[in-house]
Design a protein around this motif. Structure first.
Motif: not given
Length: 183
Positions: A3, A6, A41, A49, A52
């Motif tokens: 997360a 990301c 997230r 996640v 992504e």
């Protein structure tokens, strides 16, 4: 961890798209920004996640590759050399590889530690927090508060990144805390 990575890629995409001004602001600077991205997230399925992050990372790396290392990109501090932005990101990945104890061969680890020391000294200088240190014979001589310390690369990197908890050696962790590390 994914997360957080990301969230970094959201920032990198905004740099490419020249949309930094459209990113949601967060109090607390970069730490606040990261905390917000992780919080957003947290309720998502982990695989979502990961997907992504992979998609964002692929897009950013492809775009950076097309620009070339000599390009300059827009960042939160203004136009910045892409080569240095990539160096910063590599350091970020290396820090988190340490966080999750990614296994490396001894030669791989030594090569990584060498470039991280060089980068750490550069980044500290770039951020106006010059560190009084010199690399000599595979070690770092650090001058701090009128004293001199002889540190191995791993301990010096933990000092620079404020992560004494990454050291396995309790004496090293203790020394870094004496030097002011809070991690």
């Amino acid at each position: 961890m994914v997360a957080h990575l990301c969230t970094d890629e959201v920032y990198n995409q905004a740099c490419l798209d020249d949309t930094l001004d459209r990113l949601p602001s967060a109090s607390g600077g970069l730490s606040g920004w990261n905390a917000r991205g992780v919080r957003v997230r947290r309720g998502m399925p982990p695989l979502e996640v990961l997907q992504e992050w992979e998609a964002r990372q692929e897009r950013v790396r492809r775009a950076w590759g097309a620009l070339g290392l000599d390009a300059r990109i827009e960042t939160s501090v203004g136009p910045y050399p892409l080569r240095l932005e990539i160096w910063h990101l590599a350091q970020e990945y290396a820090i988190h590889a340490d966080d999750i104890e990614v296994v490396m061969t001894a030669p791989e680890r030594q090569a990584q530690l060498r470039w991280r020391v060089a980068f750490g000294l550069f980044a500290a200088h770039e951020e106006g927090e010059a560190v009084d240190a010199a690399v000599e014979h595979g070690r770092v001589r650090l001058r701090h508060a009128r004293r001199q310390y002889d540190l191995d690369f791993e301990t010096f990197i933990a000092y620079l990144t404020n992560r004494p908890q990454q050291l396995k050696d309790p004496d090293g962790r203790r020394l870094l805390r004496q030097l002011g590390a809070r991690g």
